[in-house]
Scaffold this active site. Structure first.
Site, PDB file in Angstrom:
ATOM      1  N   ASP A 101      42.772  45.058  40.107  1.00  0.00           N
ATOM      2  CA  ASP A 101      43.483  43.963  40.767  1.00  0.00           C
ATOM      3  C   ASP A 101      44.987  44.067  40.524  1.00  0.00           C
ATOM      4  O   ASP A 101      45.427  44.480  39.446  1.00  0.00           O
ATOM      5  CB  ASP A 101      42.952  42.631  40.211  1.00  0.00           C
ATOM      6  CG  ASP A 101      43.652  41.420  40.789  1.00  0.00           C
ATOM      7  OD1 ASP A 101      43.456  41.153  41.992  1.00  0.00           O
ATOM      8  OD2 ASP A 101      44.399  40.747  40.048  1.00  0.00           O
ATOM      9  N   GLU A 107      44.184  47.736  44.251  1.00  0.00           N
ATOM     10  CA  GLU A 107      44.727  46.805  45.236  1.00  0.00           C
ATOM     11  C   GLU A 107      46.253  46.833  45.154  1.00  0.00           C
ATOM     12  O   GLU A 107      46.856  46.155  44.322  1.00  0.00           O
ATOM     13  CB  GLU A 107      44.221  45.381  44.968  1.00  0.00           C
ATOM     14  CG  GLU A 107      44.751  44.363  45.974  1.00  0.00           C
ATOM     15  CD  GLU A 107      44.982  42.978  45.371  1.00  0.00           C
ATOM     16  OE1 GLU A 107      45.013  41.998  46.133  1.00  0.00           O
ATOM     17  OE2 GLU A 107      45.150  42.878  44.134  1.00  0.00           O
ATOM     18  N   ASP A 119      41.301  37.281  49.485  1.00  0.00           N
ATOM     19  CA  ASP A 119      42.681  36.811  49.588  1.00  0.00           C
ATOM     20  C   ASP A 119      43.130  36.682  51.043  1.00  0.00           C
ATOM     21  O   ASP A 119      43.665  35.653  51.457  1.00  0.00           O
ATOM     22  CB  ASP A 119      43.631  37.771  48.857  1.00  0.00           C
ATOM     23  CG  ASP A 119      43.514  37.663  47.349  1.00  0.00           C
ATOM     24  OD1 ASP A 119      43.306  36.543  46.850  1.00  0.00           O
ATOM     25  OD2 ASP A 119      43.622  38.700  46.668  1.00  0.00           O
TER      26      ASP A 119
END
Length: 716
Positions: free
Chosen positions: A414, A439, A522
């Protein structure tokens, strides 16, 4: 037939504190080979090491394979050796029987029933909920030669009666032993890997890390990126689902995921977190503090996935960490690990202010380094100093624990723009995941007219990041997402070909390290920070599931949107499998203009896809067969076994010239008569329809003026 109450008695002295013995087998009453549903055996101080089950009601005449398994805090240990075989044949006046045997030793002591070891080298069955779902039965059902003949041997029980069911069972003398041996070796390796992982889990804090990593590498699943399809198994609100037991809710869908063809499942952050979604982690080793469920429920889910051939990816949130205590100045920069059950992990991930980057609002000044020159800021929690050796060591230990104790296979990192990519590479080296993905979400290039056509700078950032990890990690292809959703939203499919004639995202430059996606927790879900147009989602999937890269599917699109989208996505996944598209397959883009994108994928081409409102025409149907289709997309698949030499049809629609994606004559409508149909109008939004109306009206006015002029001059 009548039921018989069967009691199992196991002699087992190899259990450790907290462990229990279970009997598991092919019958559903014995768990259908699921250790979590197995029959529990108990013992006492006086009876140990003898373990006894409660009576289990089984059908008289049943033929059942079974064996024992030990369950405890350290995981599961399967009994070595072949499956035991229980053939129930109890006289009608008797209703109870006892089956006794010793852990790890062949043979049994039984009252009325023939119980023996399965011959041939099978150690345990791997699937099935049927009474006849053992390995031998599955071989018989798989089309081998032994299914065509029956046994010539009469099988009798100890009381001398002929057992008709066993007599009808094909003899092992008729088995194809090549198939038999291959299956045996496969099951042997599977079990050995499970046992090795359990052993390494017990020893991981007692071994040198180099030796541990070498042994972990030997049991790591080999990933074929060309066959990998990832499912994000949650959304932003999943922590609310299942009454605090989301893991169990996901577990009920694992068979569906397997049937659809998913190879990997990405799960939410599993550690205790200040935020319920898991993205503000605090006590890294405290998995019982997660809003998604308990550590045991998570381990059970992972084991179920593995049985169905699905790897599991953990969401690794290590850019930042929330302290669970304050320092003397009131700063939340004191961290505890949350580990309670294993003393050998004492002190791991117990940090102070020294672990926070200098200059951060939570820093006490005792750290070693400030943030890197390219590190992104995250103000909601203390930023962790990944250049600190102790931080690196602790995170590496935690990742190895997630692999060996919990059972994760790979990592999704992340917010990787918050720390250096070299640390991602280091953590992969120290934990040896099956694969990893990062990410890296950065801003795309815009001008006054909106999203720029050329996004080379954006995807170069992704390439640089992958290279800086030592190519130990893939990256989510945010470039492809941004370009694709803009092309679909505005019906500007010219965006899908770059100036060199290739796909415009990371898949155009480094496809084997690109994970393509439509939305995630998200960008979509209830947050919708950057959503793909809802009515164009299936067009998006028609693109990423037919093109190179590793495609990822979002939970909402197959679990929240109903049966129809799930079926259509499943059909596209099947077309990808049938075509065997390599992860780095070449893409021949034949057309990319406002209303049509047409491409053939593979060399020779094995998939053909058309996107947009304009008909693409019919290709050579001696080479192609019709594949999935839907609103705004159509796919063709190469015919199975076709040996025809293929070349693209000359009749393919004319493409927009390279380097001139928007080149048009001023005032041109850009739609031929064959393109302007009722179906075309249905998929256009209000601004597009208004624009078309104005352009058509201008063209009609010009036509009237030209007609009047010709008539006035007396010309035809």
């Amino acid at each position: 037939m009548a039921n018989v109450a069967v009691t199992f008695t196991v002699e087992c002295s190899c259990t450790e504190h907290g462990e229990e013995v279970y009997v598991v087998g092919s019958h559903k009453k014995l768990g259908a080979w699921d250790p979590l549903e197995a029959v529990r055996c108990t013992t006492t101080a006086e009876n140990f090491p003898r373990w006894t089950s409660s009576p289990v009601s089984l059908t008289n005449g049943s033929r059942i394979e079974f064996k024992t398994v030990i369950r405890g805090p350290g995981g599961k240990k399967w009994e070595h050796g072949q499956n035991r075989l229980l053939q129930l044949s109890v006289p009608s006046h008797e209703a109870r029987t006892n089956v006794a045997f010793t852990w790890g030793q062949p043979g049994v002591n039984e009252e009325d029933d023939r119980v023996s070891e399965m011959t041939g080298g099978f150690r345990r069955a791997t699937s099935g909920g049927s009474e006849k779902s053992g390995p031998l039965t599955r071989m018989m059902e798989s089309g081998s030669s032994m299914s065509r003949r029956g046994s010539r041997h009469l099988c009798k029980t100890r009381n001398g009666m002929v057992n008709e069911e066993m007599t009808r069972t094909p003899s092992l003398l008729l088995v194809d032993f090549r198939e038999f041996q291959e299956a045996a070796v496969e099951h042997e390796k599977e079990l050995d890997d499970i046992e090795e992982r359990a052993k390494l889990n017990r020893l991981q804090r007692k071994m040198k890390s180099t030796q541990l990593i070498e042994r972990m590498a030997k049991i790591t699943d080999t990933v074929d990126p060309s066959r990998t399809v990832l499912l994000q198994g949650f959304n932003w609100e999943s922590w609310r689902a299942g009454g605090g037991d989301f893991y169990n809710a996901v577990g009920r869908k694992v068979q569906l995921f397997h049937e659809m063809g998913f190879t990997d499942l990405w799960l939410p952050p599993c550690s205790q977190s200040v935020a319920p979604q898991g993205y503000l982690p605090s006590q890294l080793f405290n998995l019982d503090g997660s809003k998604y469920g308990t550590q045991q429920a998570l381990e059970d889910l992972l084991e179920k996935c593995h049985k169905n051939g699905i790897r599991c990816m953990a969401d690794i949130v290590i850019n930042h960490r929330c302290g669970d205590r304050q320092d003397g100045e009131g700063r939340w920069n004191q961290f505890s690990s949350g580990m309670q059950s294993r003393p050998s992990f004492a002190g791991v991930a117990d940090w102070g202010g020294w672990a926070v980057t200098l200059g951060d609002q939570y820093s006490d000044g005792s750290g070693m380094h400030g943030p890197g020159h390219s590190d992104g800021r995250f103000d909601a929690a203390p930023d962790i100093d990944h250049r600190h050796p102790k931080v690196q060591e602790c995170i590496s230990i935690w990742l190895r624990w997630l692999r060996l104790q919990v059972g994760f296979d790979g990592w999704r990192f992340d917010f990787v723009k918050g720390y250096g990519p070299e640390f991602v590479g280091k953590y992969c080296d120290k934990s040896h995941p099956a694969w990893a993905v990062g990410e890296l979400w950065t801003d795309m290039n815009y001008d006054l007219h909106g999203l720029c056509y050329n996004q080379d700078k954006h995807r170069q950032t992704l390439v640089d990041w992958v290279n800086a990890t030592g190519k130990k990690s893939t990256a989510f292809d945010f470039t492809t997402k941004g370009v694709l959703q803009e092309a679909c939203r505005l019906t500007q499919f010219w965006r899908l070909r770059d100036k060199d004639g290739k796909p415009p995202g990371l898949i155009g430059w480094l496809p084997q390290y690109a994970v393509t996606f439509i939305d995630n927790h998200d960008t979509g879900s209830t947050q919708r920070h950057w959503p793909f147009p809802d009515d164009k989602v299936l067009i998006g999937y028609a693109y990423i599931l037919t093109h190179p890269g590793i495609p990822s599917v979002f939970w909402d699109h197959i679990m929240e949107w109903g049966d129809e989208p799930r079926k259509k996505i499943g059909s596209l996944m099947k077309a990808r499998r049938d075509a065997a598209i390599p992860v780095d397959a070449p893409v021949n883009i034949q057309c990319a203009d406002d209303t049509l994108y047409l491409a053939e994928i593979g060399n020779p081409p094995s998939l053909r896809v058309a996107l947009g409102p304009r008909p693409a025409g019919q290709p050579d149907m001696n080479y192609w067969t019709n594949g999935p289709s839907g609103h705004g997309y159509r796919v063709w698949v190469k015919r199975t076994g076709s040996t025809q030499k293929y070349s693209s049809l000359n009749a393919s629609p004319e493409a927009t010239p390279l380097g001139s994606p928007r080149r048009k004559k001023e005032g041109a409508v850009g739609l031929g008569p064959e393109m302007l149909t009722a179906e075309t109008l249905k998929i256009m939004d209000v601004p597009q329809l208004q624009n078309l109306k104005e352009r058509l009206q201008a063209l009609l006015n010009a036509t009237d003026a030209a007609l009047a002029h010709r008539r006035a001059n007396g010309s035809r």
